[in-house]
Design a protein around this motif. Structure first.
Motif, PDB file in Angstrom:
ATOM      1  N   LEU A 170      -3.283   0.220  18.453  1.00  0.00           N
ATOM      2  CA  LEU A 170      -1.974  -0.159  18.987  1.00  0.00           C
ATOM      3  C   LEU A 170      -0.954   0.951  18.724  1.00  0.00           C
ATOM      4  O   LEU A 170      -0.186   1.322  19.618  1.00  0.00           O
ATOM      5  CB  LEU A 170      -1.502  -1.475  18.358  1.00  0.00           C
ATOM      6  N   ILE A 171      -0.954   1.489  17.520  1.00  0.00           N
ATOM      7  CA  ILE A 171      -0.023   2.578  17.192  1.00  0.00           C
ATOM      8  C   ILE A 171      -0.287   3.780  18.097  1.00  0.00           C
ATOM      9  O   ILE A 171       0.654   4.395  18.612  1.00  0.00           O
ATOM     10  CB  ILE A 171      -0.132   2.953  15.703  1.00  0.00           C
ATOM     11  N   ARG A 231      -1.171   6.311   1.347  1.00  0.00           N
ATOM     12  CA  ARG A 231       0.253   6.002   1.184  1.00  0.00           C
ATOM     13  C   ARG A 231       1.119   7.117   1.747  1.00  0.00           C
ATOM     14  O   ARG A 231       2.098   6.873   2.451  1.00  0.00           O
ATOM     15  CB  ARG A 231       0.555   5.768  -0.304  1.00  0.00           C
ATOM     16  N   ARG A 232       0.783   8.372   1.448  1.00  0.00           N
ATOM     17  CA  ARG A 232       1.599   9.491   1.958  1.00  0.00           C
ATOM     18  C   ARG A 232       1.550   9.554   3.487  1.00  0.00           C
ATOM     19  O   ARG A 232       2.586   9.733   4.132  1.00  0.00           O
ATOM     20  CB  ARG A 232       1.139  10.809   1.341  1.00  0.00           C
ATOM     21  N   ALA A 233       0.366   9.409   4.067  1.00  0.00           N
ATOM     22  CA  ALA A 233       0.252   9.447   5.528  1.00  0.00           C
ATOM     23  C   ALA A 233       0.999   8.278   6.154  1.00  0.00           C
ATOM     24  O   ALA A 233       1.691   8.440   7.168  1.00  0.00           O
ATOM     25  CB  ALA A 233      -1.217   9.432   5.945  1.00  0.00           C
ATOM     26  N   LEU A 234       0.890   7.115   5.545  1.00  0.00           N
ATOM     27  CA  LEU A 234       1.586   5.937   6.063  1.00  0.00           C
ATOM     28  C   LEU A 234       3.105   6.098   5.945  1.00  0.00           C
ATOM     29  O   LEU A 234       3.845   5.747   6.871  1.00  0.00           O
ATOM     30  CB  LEU A 234       1.111   4.694   5.315  1.00  0.00           C
ATOM     31  N   VAL A 293       3.592   0.005  12.831  1.00  0.00           N
ATOM     32  CA  VAL A 293       3.257   0.719  11.591  1.00  0.00           C
ATOM     33  C   VAL A 293       3.465  -0.209  10.393  1.00  0.00           C
ATOM     34  O   VAL A 293       2.654  -0.231   9.469  1.00  0.00           O
ATOM     35  CB  VAL A 293       4.076   2.021  11.457  1.00  0.00           C
ATOM     36  N   ALA A 294       4.530  -1.009  10.411  1.00  0.00           N
ATOM     37  CA  ALA A 294       4.773  -1.959   9.327  1.00  0.00           C
ATOM     38  C   ALA A 294       3.652  -2.999   9.254  1.00  0.00           C
ATOM     39  O   ALA A 294       3.207  -3.363   8.162  1.00  0.00           O
ATOM     40  CB  ALA A 294       6.126  -2.642   9.523  1.00  0.00           C
ATOM     41  N   ALA A 295       3.176  -3.454  10.406  1.00  0.00           N
ATOM     42  CA  ALA A 295       2.079  -4.426  10.432  1.00  0.00           C
ATOM     43  C   ALA A 295       0.800  -3.799   9.857  1.00  0.00           C
ATOM     44  O   ALA A 295       0.040  -4.458   9.140  1.00  0.00           O
ATOM     45  CB  ALA A 295       1.838  -4.921  11.856  1.00  0.00           C
TER      46      ALA A 295
END
Length: 127
Positions: free
Chosen positions: A57-58, A97-100, A117-119
């Motif tokens: 989806l992203i 975590r860094r990539a997100l 992205v939050a989902a």
């Protein structure tokens, strides 16, 4: 010469109120804290499917909203990095975590992309 503590000395840690996250901790003379490898819990097939659906989806939203993003290449690079790390048998939480975090910052100007992205972040265990 330093004074030796009595045998009744308590080297424990006390905390009152607030929130605390504690990793390795050693208290007192000669104490050692040794960490094992920190990693994600094993993902179930359903979790992997849900995570890959969020990633797809992203990717679609990046295509659809390409002109609304100030930087058009970096979000794709972060998504690719995130996907590759999540495909590992034991993804590194720090890398994820860094990539997100970077992907979240890139997605911010486009509300549907930011929501996707939050989902994804919510679907990831043990971050």
């Amino acid at each position: 010469m330093p004074q030796q503590p009595s045998e009744n000395t308590n080297f424990g840690v006390q905390q009152y109120g607030g929130q605390s996250q504690v990793a390795n901790q050693a208290v007192g003379p000669g104490a050692q804290a040794i960490a094992g490898q920190i990693s994600f819990q094993s993902l179930t097939a359903d979790q992997r499917t849900m995570i890959h659906d969020h990633l797809s989806l992203i990717e679609r939203l990046l295509d659809e909203n390409r002109t609304d993003l100030p930087d058009q290449d970096s979000p794709r690079a972060e998504l690719r990095r995130l996907r590759e790390e999540l495909d590992e048998s034991a993804p590194e939480p720090g890398v994820v975590r860094r990539a997100l975090d970077r992907l979240t910052a890139f997605a911010e100007p486009v509300a549907p992309l930011a929501a996707a992205v939050a989902a994804l972040a919510e679907a990831l265990p043990s971050l």
